[in-house]
Design an enzyme around this catalytic site. Sequence first.
Site, PDB file in Angstrom:
ATOM      1  N   HIS A  82       0.856  -1.187   0.000  1.00 58.21           N
ATOM      2  CA  HIS A  82       0.000   0.000   0.000  1.00 58.21           C
ATOM      3  C   HIS A  82       0.890   1.235   0.000  1.00 58.21           C
ATOM      4  O   HIS A  82       1.920   1.259   0.669  1.00 58.21           O
ATOM      5  CB  HIS A  82      -0.904   0.000   1.231  1.00 58.21           C
ATOM      6  CG  HIS A  82      -2.095   0.888   1.085  1.00 58.21           C
ATOM      7  ND1 HIS A  82      -3.262   0.473   0.476  1.00 58.21           N
ATOM      8  CD2 HIS A  82      -2.290   2.175   1.437  1.00 58.21           C
ATOM      9  CE1 HIS A  82      -4.129   1.468   0.476  1.00 58.21           C
ATOM     10  NE2 HIS A  82      -3.566   2.521   1.047  1.00 58.21           N
ATOM     11  N   ASP A 161     -13.249   2.976   7.748  1.00 61.28           N
ATOM     12  CA  ASP A 161     -12.200   3.653   6.970  1.00 61.28           C
ATOM     13  C   ASP A 161     -12.763   4.156   5.647  1.00 61.28           C
ATOM     14  O   ASP A 161     -12.443   5.266   5.208  1.00 61.28           O
ATOM     15  CB  ASP A 161     -11.012   2.721   6.690  1.00 61.28           C
ATOM     16  CG  ASP A 161     -10.061   3.367   5.693  1.00 61.28           C
ATOM     17  OD1 ASP A 161      -9.516   4.433   6.021  1.00 61.28           O
ATOM     18  OD2 ASP A 161      -9.906   2.844   4.567  1.00 61.28           O
ATOM     19  N   ARG A 168     -12.315  12.565   4.438  1.00 60.22           N
ATOM     20  CA  ARG A 168     -11.020  13.252   4.555  1.00 60.22           C
ATOM     21  C   ARG A 168     -10.597  13.843   3.221  1.00 60.22           C
ATOM     22  O   ARG A 168      -9.998  14.912   3.159  1.00 60.22           O
ATOM     23  CB  ARG A 168      -9.953  12.283   5.072  1.00 60.22           C
ATOM     24  CG  ARG A 168     -10.112  11.967   6.555  1.00 60.22           C
ATOM     25  CD  ARG A 168      -9.258  10.789   6.966  1.00 60.22           C
ATOM     26  NE  ARG A 168      -7.863  11.018   6.743  1.00 60.22           N
ATOM     27  CZ  ARG A 168      -7.009  10.116   6.232  1.00 60.22           C
ATOM     28  NH1 ARG A 168      -7.438   8.913   5.904  1.00 60.22           N
ATOM     29  NH2 ARG A 168      -5.751  10.417   6.059  1.00 60.22           N
ATOM     30  N   SER A 183      -5.907   4.565   8.756  1.00 61.69           N
ATOM     31  CA  SER A 183      -6.627   4.276   7.519  1.00 61.69           C
ATOM     32  C   SER A 183      -5.969   3.103   6.790  1.00 61.69           C
ATOM     33  O   SER A 183      -6.630   2.124   6.416  1.00 61.69           O
ATOM     34  CB  SER A 183      -6.619   5.531   6.634  1.00 61.69           C
ATOM     35  OG  SER A 183      -6.957   5.227   5.315  1.00 61.69           O
ATOM     36  N   LYS A 187      -7.427  -1.268   7.060  1.00 56.63           N
ATOM     37  CA  LYS A 187      -7.924  -2.078   5.932  1.00 56.63           C
ATOM     38  C   LYS A 187      -6.930  -3.162   5.543  1.00 56.63           C
ATOM     39  O   LYS A 187      -7.326  -4.246   5.111  1.00 56.63           O
ATOM     40  CB  LYS A 187      -8.347  -1.217   4.745  1.00 56.63           C
ATOM     41  CG  LYS A 187      -7.314  -0.336   4.152  1.00 56.63           C
ATOM     42  CD  LYS A 187      -7.928   0.532   3.049  1.00 56.63           C
ATOM     43  CE  LYS A 187      -7.017   1.689   2.713  1.00 56.63           C
ATOM     44  NZ  LYS A 187      -7.568   2.968   3.079  1.00 56.63           N
TER      45      LYS A 187
HETATM   46  N1  URA Z   1      -3.879   5.824   1.703  1.00 57.08           N
HETATM   47  C1  URA Z   1      -4.878   5.418   2.512  1.00 57.08           C
HETATM   48  O1  URA Z   1      -5.444   4.352   2.345  1.00 57.08           O
HETATM   49  N2  URA Z   1      -5.239   6.232   3.506  1.00 57.08           N
HETATM   50  C2  URA Z   1      -4.639   7.408   3.740  1.00 57.08           C
HETATM   51  O2  URA Z   1      -5.011   8.061   4.659  1.00 57.08           O
HETATM   52  C3  URA Z   1      -3.594   7.826   2.899  1.00 57.08           C
HETATM   53  C4  URA Z   1      -3.224   6.998   1.863  1.00 57.08           C
END
Ligand code: URA
Length: 468
Positions: A82, A161, A168, A183, A187
């Site tokens: 990620h 989230d 956000r 966040s 996940k």
């Molecule tokens: N990626 C995410 O999933 N969440 C964030 O807050 C920033 C980048």
Amino acid sequence: MNPVRIIEAVRDGEELDPDDLTRFLEGYTAGEVEEYQMSAFLMAVVLKGLAPEALERLVGTMLHSGAVLDLSHLPGPRVDKHSTGGVGDKVSLVLAPLAAACGLYVPMMSGRGLGHTGGTLDKLEAIPGFRTDLSLDRFVADLEAHRVAMIGQTVEIAPLDRRLYALRSVSGTVPSIPLIAASIMSKKLAEGLTGLVLDVKMGSGAFLPDRERALELARTMVDIGTRHDVPTTALPTAMDRPLGRTVGNALEVREALECLRGEGPHDLREVTVALVVEMLAVADASKAVSPRGGSEVTSVPEGGTLPEGESPSAAGNGRDPLRARVLEKLDSGAALEIFRSLVERQGGDPAIADDPDLLPGAAVVEEVRSERSGVVQGVEPLPLGRAAVELGGGRIRLGQTIDPAVGFDQLVHPGEHVSRGDLLGRVHASGPAAAQAAAERLRKAISVGSTVPTLLPLIETPIQERES
Ligand code: URA
């Protein structure tokens, strides 16, 4: 629980009772805390931060707001990657099939564009017909059969989230270590992984431009992964310029396809390969720390798991043999084949792999040329990311429909020489007025001078679990 008191406590830097925080978050889920109150809470966290206990509670509540996948029946390591978010960051499109070609199971759940940064889901949906909304059952079946599936966060996975992420993105509340960490980790921990690699962006196009803050975010997320028994590595990478030469959904798919053919820009290839190498290394590490004694992490045949002697500890830092393996899977076309079949399985037109002209194209393409000769000093990612959003490639309102065709391509890189009249980049827009405005922004984002620019290193040393 009085939501206003929770917001005030965070605003004033008072210690927050984790149980109150849980009640506040659950109240939001239940519709008892309003969107404007959550926005105010998020802004207070951006400005004042959260204590470690409150952060752990935030992660736990977000993680358990939905299902946690159990993929332990899969006969090999389950590793995802990620990114903390960047401009031109199309790495996942190349990385997911490449990691699968190297033998990993890759249960990838991605997000949409966030603020000025793009999102993998929006890029995938630029492929005509591509479905990112597969059911969890179908996701698991595809993983079992093909080792990789790429979907959006389903309603079942970390739904809190999902809501907060969207809020956000449109309320200026992204740049915060606890909010980003919670966040991403909520996940990812819900994906039932045996290993996780984080691409932590540093520099002016990142949500946390300051290198030290980016590294703190990296350590925070690695610590969360460790506490939840998921070996996690963070790889800090440069975001003081866009990654690759394109920004915009369909344009980035095109560039990812070049990379999958063993071509394309050097920086995209290097960052992708380095991340897959870390995925293989973390898969190996997971055998040592698996809560089930590693018994569920068995080897996978051909193109499979790490062969004996290729563990990170086997040769120096152990990365060279892994790198050779990853490059072979990229340059042989094995990863491209997996991508083609993934696109087809998920309803997209696989012909785009051979003919990217089948991707959506913009009505107007405008060239921006240099007014002087010299060395490109900088290509500022933040204004380019914002310009891509304004072209219609991202969102400024909840639920907004985006235009997959718009953006920038053929961008120069900092450090390259240009002569007067050379191309600095091209704008893809839906009409002439939008193209002109974006061309102006592109021109301002690129500076040409006479010195050699100082850039962040493309890739820094990986961050792993702290020695206790
Ligand atoms: N990626 C995410 O999933 N969440 C964030 O807050 C920033 C980048």
